[in-house]
Motif scaffolding. Structure first.
Motif, PDB file in Angstrom:
ATOM      1  N   MET A   1       1.843   6.204  16.010  1.00 43.87           N
ATOM      2  CA  MET A   1       1.420   5.177  15.074  1.00 43.87           C
ATOM      3  C   MET A   1      -0.085   4.957  15.212  1.00 43.87           C
ATOM      4  N   SER A   2      -0.690   4.608  14.109  1.00 36.22           N
ATOM      5  CA  SER A   2      -2.120   4.308  14.137  1.00 36.22           C
ATOM      6  C   SER A   2      -2.370   2.981  13.447  1.00 36.22           C
ATOM      7  N   ASP A   3      -3.307   2.237  13.971  1.00 39.80           N
ATOM      8  CA  ASP A   3      -3.663   0.988  13.303  1.00 39.80           C
ATOM      9  C   ASP A   3      -4.836   1.207  12.356  1.00 39.80           C
ATOM     10  N   ARG A   4      -5.219   2.444  12.140  1.00 38.20           N
ATOM     11  CA  ARG A   4      -6.365   2.731  11.274  1.00 38.20           C
ATOM     12  C   ARG A   4      -5.978   3.528  10.031  1.00 38.20           C
ATOM     13  N   TYR A   5      -4.705   3.589   9.697  1.00 32.58           N
ATOM     14  CA  TYR A   5      -4.247   4.306   8.511  1.00 32.58           C
ATOM     15  C   TYR A   5      -3.360   3.408   7.663  1.00 32.58           C
ATOM     16  N   ILE A   6      -3.510   3.555   6.356  1.00 32.50           N
ATOM     17  CA  ILE A   6      -2.665   2.849   5.402  1.00 32.50           C
ATOM     18  C   ILE A   6      -1.921   3.895   4.594  1.00 32.50           C
ATOM     19  N   ALA A   7      -0.598   3.768   4.530  1.00 29.52           N
ATOM     20  CA  ALA A   7       0.193   4.668   3.693  1.00 29.52           C
ATOM     21  C   ALA A   7       0.093   4.195   2.250  1.00 29.52           C
ATOM     22  N   VAL A   8      -0.151   5.135   1.368  1.00 26.89           N
ATOM     23  CA  VAL A   8      -0.231   4.827  -0.060  1.00 26.89           C
ATOM     24  C   VAL A   8       0.826   5.651  -0.779  1.00 26.89           C
ATOM     25  N   PHE A   9       1.693   4.956  -1.513  1.00 25.83           N
ATOM     26  CA  PHE A   9       2.717   5.594  -2.325  1.00 25.83           C
ATOM     27  C   PHE A   9       2.210   5.618  -3.765  1.00 25.83           C
ATOM     28  N   CYS A  10       2.189   6.795  -4.384  1.00 24.44           N
ATOM     29  CA  CYS A  10       1.728   6.900  -5.773  1.00 24.44           C
ATOM     30  C   CYS A  10       2.303   8.153  -6.409  1.00 24.44           C
ATOM     31  N   GLY A  11       2.089   8.279  -7.704  1.00 22.47           N
ATOM     32  CA  GLY A  11       2.731   9.325  -8.485  1.00 22.47           C
ATOM     33  C   GLY A  11       2.176  10.723  -8.315  1.00 22.47           C
ATOM     34  N   ALA A  12       3.065  11.701  -8.527  1.00 25.71           N
ATOM     35  CA  ALA A  12       2.681  13.109  -8.576  1.00 25.71           C
ATOM     36  C   ALA A  12       2.244  13.474 -10.000  1.00 25.71           C
ATOM     37  N   ARG A  13       2.210  12.477 -10.863  1.00 30.98           N
ATOM     38  CA  ARG A  13       1.682  12.607 -12.222  1.00 30.98           C
ATOM     39  C   ARG A  13       0.586  11.561 -12.371  1.00 30.98           C
ATOM     40  N   THR A  14      -0.285  11.741 -13.369  1.00 26.40           N
ATOM     41  CA  THR A  14      -1.384  10.794 -13.546  1.00 26.40           C
ATOM     42  C   THR A  14      -1.035   9.649 -14.482  1.00 26.40           C
ATOM     43  N   GLY A  15       0.104   9.720 -15.152  1.00 32.16           N
ATOM     44  CA  GLY A  15       0.476   8.666 -16.080  1.00 32.16           C
ATOM     45  C   GLY A  15      -0.121   8.901 -17.457  1.00 32.16           C
ATOM     46  N   ALA A  16       0.173   7.988 -18.377  1.00 28.19           N
ATOM     47  CA  ALA A  16      -0.198   8.145 -19.782  1.00 28.19           C
ATOM     48  C   ALA A  16      -1.624   7.709 -20.090  1.00 28.19           C
ATOM     49  N   ALA A  94       9.616   8.839   7.364  1.00 33.13           N
ATOM     50  CA  ALA A  94       9.584   8.400   8.763  1.00 33.13           C
ATOM     51  C   ALA A  94       8.218   8.684   9.391  1.00 33.13           C
ATOM     52  N   LEU A  95       7.641   9.847   9.114  1.00 36.62           N
ATOM     53  CA  LEU A  95       6.324  10.174   9.668  1.00 36.62           C
ATOM     54  C   LEU A  95       5.247   9.295   9.036  1.00 36.62           C
ATOM     55  N   MET A  96       5.345   9.054   7.735  1.00 36.16           N
ATOM     56  CA  MET A  96       4.374   8.171   7.084  1.00 36.16           C
ATOM     57  C   MET A  96       4.441   6.769   7.694  1.00 36.16           C
ATOM     58  N   GLU A  97       5.639   6.303   7.981  1.00 34.36           N
ATOM     59  CA  GLU A  97       5.796   4.976   8.595  1.00 34.36           C
ATOM     60  C   GLU A  97       5.164   4.948   9.984  1.00 34.36           C
ATOM     61  N   ARG A  98       5.424   5.970  10.789  1.00 29.67           N
ATOM     62  CA  ARG A  98       4.880   6.016  12.155  1.00 29.67           C
ATOM     63  C   ARG A  98       3.361   6.070  12.166  1.00 29.67           C
ATOM     64  N   ARG A  99       2.766   6.769  11.211  1.00 24.81           N
ATOM     65  CA  ARG A  99       1.319   6.980  11.205  1.00 24.81           C
ATOM     66  C   ARG A  99       0.536   5.837  10.584  1.00 24.81           C
ATOM     67  N   SER A 100       1.218   4.844  10.023  1.00 27.63           N
ATOM     68  CA  SER A 100       0.539   3.813   9.241  1.00 27.63           C
ATOM     69  C   SER A 100       0.710   2.423   9.821  1.00 27.63           C
ATOM     70  N   SER A 101      -0.289   1.583   9.542  1.00 32.70           N
ATOM     71  CA  SER A 101      -0.204   0.184   9.958  1.00 32.70           C
ATOM     72  C   SER A 101       0.122  -0.740   8.789  1.00 32.70           C
ATOM     73  N   ALA A 102       0.082  -0.200   7.566  1.00 30.43           N
ATOM     74  CA  ALA A 102       0.405  -0.978   6.360  1.00 30.43           C
ATOM     75  C   ALA A 102       0.744   0.002   5.252  1.00 30.43           C
ATOM     76  N   PHE A 103       1.298  -0.535   4.158  1.00 24.82           N
ATOM     77  CA  PHE A 103       1.754   0.288   3.040  1.00 24.82           C
ATOM     78  C   PHE A 103       1.312  -0.337   1.729  1.00 24.82           C
ATOM     79  N   ILE A 104       0.925   0.514   0.782  1.00 23.64           N
ATOM     80  CA  ILE A 104       0.569   0.049  -0.560  1.00 23.64           C
ATOM     81  C   ILE A 104       1.244   0.969  -1.570  1.00 23.64           C
ATOM     82  N   ALA A 105       1.944   0.378  -2.531  1.00 25.02           N
ATOM     83  CA  ALA A 105       2.507   1.145  -3.637  1.00 25.02           C
ATOM     84  C   ALA A 105       1.627   0.948  -4.868  1.00 25.02           C
TER      85      ALA A 105
END
Length: 179
Positions: A1-16, A94-105
């Motif tokens: 885990m790291s306290d210096r990384y934020i996981a970002v969830f976003c699309g594999a498409r760019t949207g309309a 699971a790896l994204m969770e371990r490596r991150s200190s916060a999450f943004i969708a």
């Protein structure tokens, strides 16, 4: 885990609309400017590619985590600080969770919702206690937030789980609430 990384969830498409790519690049630059690296889904296409490229261009560290089966379809980004190719979506999350200190969708589709809802469920179950943010730019998630209100009103989300994530319309408002 790291306290210096934020996981970002976003699309594999760019949207309309181009506004989603502009938003994503803006988010990446703000995260890097705040002194954080990014952990994300590892693709070089769609908003994922925009996120990684903008963060790297701003001098940030970017860690990608992509399932082997998607590494061709999503075209894994090979210019990252680190790229982890895993065997399953579960291993990815699971790896994204371990490596991150916060999450943004950010805005996205089914995959973004899957990642956001799973990390939210993990918080509800006590698997982690890390902050979770939903970037509701352009009112993108208004209907989802309304659905969550309905779920709580109808007794499917307990009051004790109502504060498990924070929604905000801008990264400037959201980021300080997560770090």
């Amino acid at each position: 885990m790291s306290d210096r990384y934020i996981a970002v969830f976003c699309g594999a498409r760019t949207g309309a609309s181009e506004r989603f790519a502009e938003l994503t690049a803006h988010v990446a630059r703000n995260i890097v400017a705040a002194g954080y690296g990014i952990v994300y889904g590892g693709g070089r296409v769609g908003l994922m590619g925009v996120l990684a490229d903008a963060a790297l261009a701003a001098g940030g560290e970017v860690v990608g985590v992509i399932p082997r089966a998607l590494s061709t379809e999503e075209v894994a980004h090979n210019g990252l600080t680190e790229l982890h190719v895993v065997e399953s979506m579960h291993e990815r999350k699971a790896l994204m969770e371990r490596r991150s200190s916060a999450f943004i969708a950010l805005p996205g589709g089914y995959g973004t919702m899957d990642e956001f809802c799973e990390i939210l469920t993990w918080a509800q179950l006590g698997i982690h206690e890390k902050p979770i943010g939903l970037l509701n730019a352009f009112g993108f998630y208004d209907e989802l937030l309304s659905l969550f209100t309905s779920m709580a009103r109808e007794g499917f989300i307990p009051a004790s789980s109502s504060g498990l994530f924070t929604a905000a319309a801008s990264i400037e408002e959201l980021l300080p609430l997560l770090v």
